[in-house]
Design a protein around this motif. Structure first.
Motif, PDB file in Angstrom:
ATOM      1  N   VAL A 194      -2.502   4.133  -3.350  1.00 59.72           N
ATOM      2  CA  VAL A 194      -2.735   5.104  -4.421  1.00 59.72           C
ATOM      3  C   VAL A 194      -3.769   6.111  -3.931  1.00 59.72           C
ATOM      4  CG1 VAL A 194      -3.543   5.489  -6.776  1.00 59.72           C
ATOM      5  CG2 VAL A 194      -2.209   3.435  -6.233  1.00 59.72           C
ATOM      6  N   SER A 222       1.199   7.823  -5.699  1.00 56.75           N
ATOM      7  CA  SER A 222       1.351   6.442  -5.237  1.00 56.75           C
ATOM      8  C   SER A 222       2.674   6.264  -4.513  1.00 56.75           C
ATOM      9  CB  SER A 222       1.251   5.465  -6.417  1.00 56.75           C
ATOM     10  OG  SER A 222       2.172   5.790  -7.432  1.00 56.75           O
ATOM     11  N   ARG A 265      -6.971   2.678  -9.183  1.00 60.00           N
ATOM     12  CA  ARG A 265      -6.237   3.683  -9.945  1.00 60.00           C
ATOM     13  C   ARG A 265      -6.950   3.948 -11.274  1.00 60.00           C
ATOM     14  NH1 ARG A 265      -0.655   5.120 -10.547  1.00 60.00           N
ATOM     15  NH2 ARG A 265      -0.130   3.633  -8.885  1.00 60.00           N
TER      16      ARG A 265
END
Length: 427
Positions: free
Chosen positions: A31, A113, A342
């Motif tokens: 990510v 991502s 994230r």
């Protein structure tokens, strides 16, 4: 959809991909996030711009045979990497803030991502688009605020790169500019276009009345005459003598605009041209626009300042790896530390609608309150585009965002960000 030139990437990105392909880490799920550590000096907010352009660019990002041949011949990539590039298609996910959203230090405005390789190769493209467009939009938004409802024309194409000029016109319109002089932007994005003649047209003719007469004969009285090639007062008299008192507008491009606007309004009114508008241009920025707030100016033309970000030509956005295979990773460099994991962000508001803070959750479920607004949306899922922002909607979104922040956040003077960002770390 045309392919995006995939050499819009940096050498070091391909170096990392080559090494990752060789050691087996290229396919690790990762990510990446786009954010800024600080706003440009003097700014109290940033504006997310370029998302609509960027999503199309990512979907079309390809490495063609000629590009791969160049990379081979230049020794940039080996055969393994060349083969990987030849089959490149982004298959991951892109989430982010709405185009036209405000951002602040720490706001996770874009989340990308997928595998390490497919995400890292997009870094230069993503930052190039977002840093440029967001810088232009923030500067333009400040000018729109300073104009207090008076229209502004974007006319900076001659002060920047030819492709950047089109993007700048789009970002300026998103921020609230009324129109652009750039016809390519008008064609590409449906932005209203406008313009008038330059001093060269007046100088071409034997005298000013002849030049004005030619323009009016060709375009009618719903045009704008540039009156400061020689003497402004005489230029106004010539303009009204030729076009009559129902001339749409005159433009002044030099001199003490505060004094000249007052004198020009008085002269136009004395000639019966009470409805003729006054447009001023010439190195206008948010500060010079603000100084004319009390003057009889009807419209502004902004060029150099807006297309160069009015002193902040980049938004200072960075693209950082924050998660690998579900595990948060952080950079600990002094003054460049990152928060791993994230992020999910919400904007918190008073019941009246005024924004009070932004809450960013790292690897957590947002703790929603009654007046929270979730800031992220999905643009690409499993490599497929699911949402491309419409420019008109983004323009309205920014207008509403600027209404929602505390009034201090709209000041042109230096100060703290309009609202604070609170990052809730991983539990």
């Amino acid at each position: 959809m045309e392919s995006t030139p995939a050499l819009m990437t940096d050498h070091y990105e391909l170096t990392m991909i080559s090494a990752a392909l060789k050691d087996g880490t290229a396919d690790r799920r990762c990510v990446f996030e786009v954010f800024t550590r600080r706003l440009p000096t003097g700014r109290r907010y940033g504006v997310v711009a370029g998302i609509g352009r960027l999503i199309e660019e990512i979907a079309a990002f390809r490495f063609g045979p000629d590009e791969i041949d160049y990379l081979r011949s230049a020794g940039v990539v080996d055969e393994t990497t060349a083969t990987w590039l030849a089959g490149y298609r982004f298959t991951g996910e892109v989430e982010g803030y709405a185009e036209g959203e405000l951002f602040f230090p720490g706001s996770p405005i874009l989340t990308v991502s997928g595998t390490f390789a497919e995400c890292v190769v997009l870094e230069t493209l993503i930052l190039s688009v977002l840093n440029h467009d967001s810088a232009i939009a923030a500067a333009a938004a400040r000018m729109v605020t300073a104009a207090r409802g008076r229209p502004i024309i974007e006319m900076g194409s001659r002060r920047t790169h030819e492709h950047a000029a089109v993007a700048a016109a789009r970002a300026s319109y998103l921020a609230g500019f009324a129109s652009t002089s750039n016809l390519a932007a008008g064609r590409a994005y449906g932005i209203p276009t406008t313009g008038t003649s330059a001093h060269a047209f007046t100088l071409l003719h034997d005298d000013e009345p002849t030049a004005f007469g030619s323009q009016v004969a060709a375009l009618g009285k719903n045009t704008t005459l540039l009156v400061d090639t020689y003497d402004i007062s005489q230029g106004i008299r010539n303009a009204i003598a030729v076009a009559g008192p129902d001339l749409r507008a005159v433009r002044i491009d030099s001199g003490d605009l505060s004094v000249l606007a007052q004198q020009s309004r008085e002269l136009l009114d004395s000639l019966g041209a009470t409805e003729t508008k006054i447009i001023v241009s010439g190195d206008m920025d948010e500060y010079s626009i603000a100084t004319l707030a009390a003057e009889p100016v009807d419209m502004y033309g902004a060029g150099t300042a807006v297309v160069t970000g009015s002193g902040a030509p980049t938004a200072g956005l960075v693209y950082k790896l924050v998660e690998v295979e579900g595990r948060p990773v952080v950079k600990r460099s002094e003054n460049k530390a990152t928060v791993g994991g994230r992020k999910t962000a919400v904007r918190r508001h008073k019941p009246t609608g005024t924004a009070i803070e932004e809450i960013v959750f790292s690897q957590g479920v947002p703790d929603h309150q009654a007046n929270d607004r979730l800031l992220q949306r999905t643009y690409i899922a499993s490599g497929e585009v699911v949402d491309i922002p419409r420019l008109a909607e983004s323009r309205e979104h920014l207008r509403q965002c600027l209404i929602s922040i505390p009034w201090e956040g709209l000041k042109l003077s230096a100060g703290d960000p309009a609202i604070p960002v609170v990052i809730v770390p991983t539990a």
